[in-house]
Motif scaffolding. Sequence first.
Motif, PDB file in Angstrom:
ATOM      1  N   VAL A   1     -17.729  -6.207  20.973  1.00  0.00           N
ATOM      2  CA  VAL A   1     -17.917  -5.074  21.896  1.00  0.00           C
ATOM      3  C   VAL A   1     -17.023  -5.236  23.114  1.00  0.00           C
ATOM      4  N   ASP A   2     -16.921  -6.447  23.622  1.00  0.00           N
ATOM      5  CA  ASP A   2     -16.034  -6.696  24.772  1.00  0.00           C
ATOM      6  C   ASP A   2     -14.587  -6.312  24.452  1.00  0.00           C
ATOM      7  N   ALA A   3     -14.176  -6.499  23.201  1.00  0.00           N
ATOM      8  CA  ALA A   3     -12.790  -6.223  22.805  1.00  0.00           C
ATOM      9  C   ALA A   3     -12.567  -4.776  22.359  1.00  0.00           C
ATOM     10  N   LEU A   4     -13.637  -4.038  22.121  1.00  0.00           N
ATOM     11  CA  LEU A   4     -13.524  -2.678  21.592  1.00  0.00           C
ATOM     12  C   LEU A   4     -13.340  -1.682  22.736  1.00  0.00           C
ATOM     13  N   PRO A   5     -12.241  -0.956  22.793  1.00  0.00           N
ATOM     14  CA  PRO A   5     -12.025   0.013  23.880  1.00  0.00           C
ATOM     15  C   PRO A   5     -13.129   1.083  23.902  1.00  0.00           C
ATOM     16  N   LEU A   6     -13.434   1.561  25.089  1.00  0.00           N
ATOM     17  CA  LEU A   6     -14.486   2.570  25.256  1.00  0.00           C
ATOM     18  C   LEU A   6     -14.213   3.812  24.413  1.00  0.00           C
TER      19      LEU A   6
ATOM     20  N   ALA B   1     -23.310   8.606  16.464  1.00  0.00           N
ATOM     21  CA  ALA B   1     -21.885   8.390  16.159  1.00  0.00           C
ATOM     22  C   ALA B   1     -21.338   7.226  16.979  1.00  0.00           C
ATOM     23  N   GLY B   2     -21.747   7.113  18.228  1.00  0.00           N
ATOM     24  CA  GLY B   2     -21.324   5.997  19.071  1.00  0.00           C
ATOM     25  C   GLY B   2     -21.856   4.664  18.549  1.00  0.00           C
ATOM     26  N   LEU B   3     -23.124   4.646  18.144  1.00  0.00           N
ATOM     27  CA  LEU B   3     -23.699   3.411  17.597  1.00  0.00           C
ATOM     28  C   LEU B   3     -23.015   3.029  16.294  1.00  0.00           C
ATOM     29  N   ALA B   4     -22.705   4.022  15.465  1.00  0.00           N
ATOM     30  CA  ALA B   4     -21.999   3.756  14.208  1.00  0.00           C
ATOM     31  C   ALA B   4     -20.620   3.168  14.480  1.00  0.00           C
ATOM     32  N   ALA B   5     -19.946   3.662  15.521  1.00  0.00           N
ATOM     33  CA  ALA B   5     -18.611   3.149  15.875  1.00  0.00           C
ATOM     34  C   ALA B   5     -18.707   1.711  16.375  1.00  0.00           C
ATOM     35  N   ILE B   6     -19.728   1.416  17.176  1.00  0.00           N
ATOM     36  CA  ILE B   6     -19.925   0.048  17.662  1.00  0.00           C
ATOM     37  C   ILE B   6     -20.248  -0.880  16.495  1.00  0.00           C
ATOM     38  N   LYS B   7     -21.140  -0.440  15.612  1.00  0.00           N
ATOM     39  CA  LYS B   7     -21.501  -1.235  14.421  1.00  0.00           C
ATOM     40  C   LYS B   7     -20.266  -1.516  13.561  1.00  0.00           C
ATOM     41  N   ALA B   8     -19.481  -0.481  13.314  1.00  0.00           N
ATOM     42  CA  ALA B   8     -18.264  -0.652  12.491  1.00  0.00           C
ATOM     43  C   ALA B   8     -17.289  -1.607  13.164  1.00  0.00           C
ATOM     44  N   GLY B   9     -17.115  -1.479  14.474  1.00  0.00           N
ATOM     45  CA  GLY B   9     -16.205  -2.372  15.193  1.00  0.00           C
ATOM     46  C   GLY B   9     -16.685  -3.809  15.186  1.00  0.00           C
ATOM     47  N   ALA B  10     -17.993  -4.011  15.311  1.00  0.00           N
ATOM     48  CA  ALA B  10     -18.546  -5.366  15.333  1.00  0.00           C
ATOM     49  C   ALA B  10     -18.547  -6.010  13.952  1.00  0.00           C
ATOM     50  N   GLU B  11     -18.680  -5.186  12.903  1.00  0.00           N
ATOM     51  CA  GLU B  11     -18.752  -5.731  11.557  1.00  0.00           C
ATOM     52  C   GLU B  11     -17.375  -5.850  10.881  1.00  0.00           C
ATOM     53  N   ALA B  12     -16.335  -5.327  11.529  1.00  0.00           N
ATOM     54  CA  ALA B  12     -14.987  -5.367  10.935  1.00  0.00           C
ATOM     55  C   ALA B  12     -14.453  -6.788  10.890  1.00  0.00           C
TER      56      ALA B  12
END
Length: 195
Positions: free
Chosen positions: A48-53, A184-195
């Motif tokens: 999350v820290d690395a994922l742009p807003l 949609a925001g939670l899905a994007a965070i989940k996808a970014g964290a699980e990538a």
Amino acid sequence: MSATATAHRLPPGFIETPHPPVAGPEKLVSHVETVLIDRPFAQVVAAVDALPLARRHPPAAGLPGVADTLALTPDGFGPVGGRHLVFLTDDTTVVEQVLENTRADTSWRFRYVVWGYTTPAAKPLRYGVGDFHYVAEGDKTRLTWTYSFGLKPDVFPGVLGVGLGGFLLKLAFLNGPYAAWMRAGLAAIKAGAEA
């Protein structure tokens, strides 16, 4: 990305103001969404820290996403009191300020206040409060996002009070398009964290 966002400049006529006083939960209208991320807590926090807003908050359900941000305080948006201007994908803006950023070994709470909406769709909203709460659950992480709004008392539906006005806001907006936008925001965070 919009031309406004890529400019990284304050919009013409922008005036920085203090955030409105934040009321207690009983005076706000809220919606909660949650997601279970299939990664350990430490890995989720790092991702999350690395994922742009802009990647964490895409447009969805007819609502704009984040296009870009511009820091308004020297230390950026992370520390308590940190503030930034958010450029949205519909060429409108909001201001956000960190209220709480508390990290421990198994939990992280990040609360912020949002105000200064320039979109006409937010006319009844005085401010919003976002609250992200990450909690370790074994080798997974539960993320709960609560979004609460303070209504303007002189604009419909706020003129009807928190009870009836809040009910109408939930019925028409919070439990529909806004809930879909949050998911949609939670899905994007989940996808970014699980990538």
